[in-house]
Design an enzyme around this catalytic site. Structure first.
Site, PDB file in Angstrom:
ATOM      1  N   HIS A 275     -28.960  -3.576  62.924  1.00 56.51           N
ATOM      2  CA  HIS A 275     -28.987  -2.821  61.670  1.00 56.51           C
ATOM      3  C   HIS A 275     -28.068  -3.560  60.691  1.00 56.51           C
ATOM      4  CE1 HIS A 275     -30.744   0.371  63.997  1.00 56.51           C
ATOM      5  NE2 HIS A 275     -30.653   1.261  63.030  1.00 56.51           N
TER       6      HIS A 275
ATOM      7  N   GLU B  13     -28.257  -1.627  55.265  1.00 54.07           N
ATOM      8  CA  GLU B  13     -28.769  -0.258  55.050  1.00 54.07           C
ATOM      9  C   GLU B  13     -27.914   0.338  53.936  1.00 54.07           C
ATOM     10  OE1 GLU B  13     -28.223   2.287  58.470  1.00 54.07           O
ATOM     11  OE2 GLU B  13     -29.423   3.935  57.638  1.00 54.07           O
TER      12      GLU B  13
ATOM     13  N   HIS C 211     -38.712   0.475  64.752  1.00 56.90           N
ATOM     14  CA  HIS C 211     -37.355   0.968  64.455  1.00 56.90           C
ATOM     15  C   HIS C 211     -37.349   2.473  64.675  1.00 56.90           C
ATOM     16  CE1 HIS C 211     -33.716   0.873  61.463  1.00 56.90           C
ATOM     17  NE2 HIS C 211     -33.577   1.836  62.386  1.00 56.90           N
TER      18      HIS C 211
ATOM     19  N   ASP D 230     -37.263   5.663  62.144  1.00 57.01           N
ATOM     20  CA  ASP D 230     -35.812   5.713  62.390  1.00 57.01           C
ATOM     21  C   ASP D 230     -35.421   6.914  63.264  1.00 57.01           C
ATOM     22  OD1 ASP D 230     -33.287   4.644  62.213  1.00 57.01           O
ATOM     23  OD2 ASP D 230     -32.909   5.251  60.147  1.00 57.01           O
ATOM     24  N   ASP D 231     -35.219   8.066  62.637  1.00 59.26           N
ATOM     25  CA  ASP D 231     -34.825   9.293  63.370  1.00 59.26           C
ATOM     26  C   ASP D 231     -35.695  10.430  62.847  1.00 59.26           C
ATOM     27  OD1 ASP D 231     -32.251   8.279  64.733  1.00 59.26           O
ATOM     28  OD2 ASP D 231     -31.987   7.712  62.637  1.00 59.26           O
TER      29      ASP D 231
ATOM     30  N   HIS E 234     -35.052   5.413  66.970  1.00 58.90           N
ATOM     31  CA  HIS E 234     -33.990   5.774  67.929  1.00 58.90           C
ATOM     32  C   HIS E 234     -34.506   6.966  68.720  1.00 58.90           C
ATOM     33  CE1 HIS E 234     -30.971   3.344  65.688  1.00 58.90           C
ATOM     34  NE2 HIS E 234     -31.767   3.640  64.688  1.00 58.90           N
TER      35      HIS E 234
HETATM   36  N1  ADE Z   1     -28.414   5.415  64.522  1.00 57.51           N
HETATM   37  C1  ADE Z   1     -29.477   6.220  64.376  1.00 57.51           C
HETATM   38  N2  ADE Z   1     -29.999   6.071  63.156  1.00 57.51           N
HETATM   39  C2  ADE Z   1     -29.273   5.138  62.511  1.00 57.51           C
HETATM   40  C3  ADE Z   1     -29.319   4.543  61.236  1.00 57.51           C
HETATM   41  N3  ADE Z   1     -30.231   4.870  60.319  1.00 57.51           N
HETATM   42  N4  ADE Z   1     -28.382   3.626  60.918  1.00 57.51           N
HETATM   43  C4  ADE Z   1     -27.435   3.297  61.801  1.00 57.51           C
HETATM   44  N5  ADE Z   1     -27.351   3.825  63.019  1.00 57.51           N
HETATM   45  C5  ADE Z   1     -28.265   4.739  63.376  1.00 57.51           C
HETATM   46 ZN    ZN Z   2     -31.899   2.940  62.740  1.00 57.33          ZN
END
Ligand code: ADE
Ligand code: ZN
Length: 331
Positions: A194, A197, A14, A275-276, A16
């Site tokens: 997703h 969350e 996971h 994630d990011d 991006h």
């Molecule tokens: N795009 C990038 N990170 C995300 C996240 N945590 N939830 C939804 N979309 C995303």
């Molecule tokens: Zn994500």
């Protein structure tokens, strides 16, 4: 324990790629591409990374992605991520990209995918890191736009393993994307989404029952529903959990409150992911370390999470077994 976390082989499921844009790279690319940033310095960017929820992050994240213009930008972005995960002992990565964030600004689909793919090919050649690409549709946009994007992706089918759903969750329920997910599966793509969350556990059910996804991204809100917990345990449908992301986006107030360990001990197939990472303060090993510090993970927990990362991946059974053996042979 930090040594054990660092050296254990792991997969990331996971991630991006646009979320690996470090502030320094953002500045470098903005300068190279003559793009005005709403920040004066790297420090100012870092100070802006205080989020109240998912949407407050997404607003900043989509602006950051605007510095990516040419194939080389996507290549360099991806290569910087590969260098980081090589240090973290990631052996396999399944990365998301958001084509619509770029095509909606006039960047060609092929510019994006060529740059990412070139770096991933080099990752295999130089470090033996394997990878798959998953293309995400932005949930705040329409299903028609997602279908248009799916059509643009068809010539690159051999490079794109699956499709996912990301972006704003609340108010964009899974059923909004039923047709495009069916079309993607008819064309041989696996699907992930997703869900759970920030949104309700019903969105996890709907992603499974209506969209027939193979994996849930996040999914931490499953704890609200006993029946769902039992279903996830029995079906082994994986949840790709992102602890630092959940903390930064206020899904949990404190890392001590995170439910990943509880879910692991219940027998769900949960995995640790970043994630990011450029926005949330750490790559995959940092996510493990923060969990260990707050939840007292044992070596057994860590090795089970690492095994889950391979078992939840789209690698072959032989490859998965090879990594289970490597994990078992670690001290
Ligand atoms: N795009 C990038 N990170 C995300 C996240 N945590 N939830 C939804 N979309 C995303
Ligand atoms: Zn994500």
């Amino acid at each position: 324990m930090i040594h054990y976390i660092n050296k254990i082989p792991k997969a990331e499921l996971h991630l991006h790629i646009e979320g690996t844009l470090e502030p320094e790279t953002m500045f470098r690319l903005a300068k190279r591409n003559n793009i005005d940033l709403p920040y004066l310095s790297v420090d100012e960017v870092k100070r802006a990374y205080e989020f109240d929820n998912l949407q407050s992050f997404l607003d900043i994240y989509y602006k950051g992605a605007q510095v990516l213009i040419n194939e080389i930008d996507f290549y360099e972005l991806t290569w910087e991520y590969i260098e980081k995960i090589h240090r973290d002992n990631v052996k396999h990565t399944e990365i998301f990209f958001d084509p619509q964030s770029h095509t909606n600004r006039g960047i060609a689909f092929e510019t994006v995918i060529n740059g990412i793919k070139k770096a991933l090919t080099e990752a295999k050649d130089k470090y033996g890191i394997s990878s798959l690409i998953i293309m995400c549709f932005l949930k705040h946009l329409s299903e028609e736009e997602a279908i248009e994007t799916l059509k643009q992706a068809l010539p690159y089918k051999k490079w794109i393993y699956g499709v996912g759903l990301d972006s704003s969750e609340i108010g964009n329920p899974p059923e909004k994307f039923k047709r495009v997910c069916d079309m993607a599966m008819d064309n041989g793509f696996i699907t992930v989404a997703h869900a759970g969350e920030e949104g309700p556990s019903q969105y996890i059910w709907d992603s499974i029952k209506l969209l027939h996804i193979s994996r849930i991204d996040h999914g931490v809100r499953c704890s609200d529903d006993e029946v769902l917990l039992e279903y996830l345990k029995r079906s082994r449908i994986p949840l790709t959990v992102c602890p630092l992301s959940n903390l930064k986006l206020r899904v949990f107030d404190k890392m001590k409150d995170h439910n990943i360990l509880e879910l692991l001990h219940m027998g769900l197939c949960v995995t640790v992911n970043s994630d990011d990472p450029a926005y949330f303060g750490g790559y995959i090993n940092q996510n493990f370390i923060e969990l260990w510090k707050s939840l007292d993970l044992t070596k057994k927990d860590i090795s089970q999470l690492a095994k889950n990362s391979f078992s939840a991946s789209f690698l072959s059974l032989d490859e998965k077994q090879k990594y289970y053996n490597e994990i078992d042979s670690l001290e």
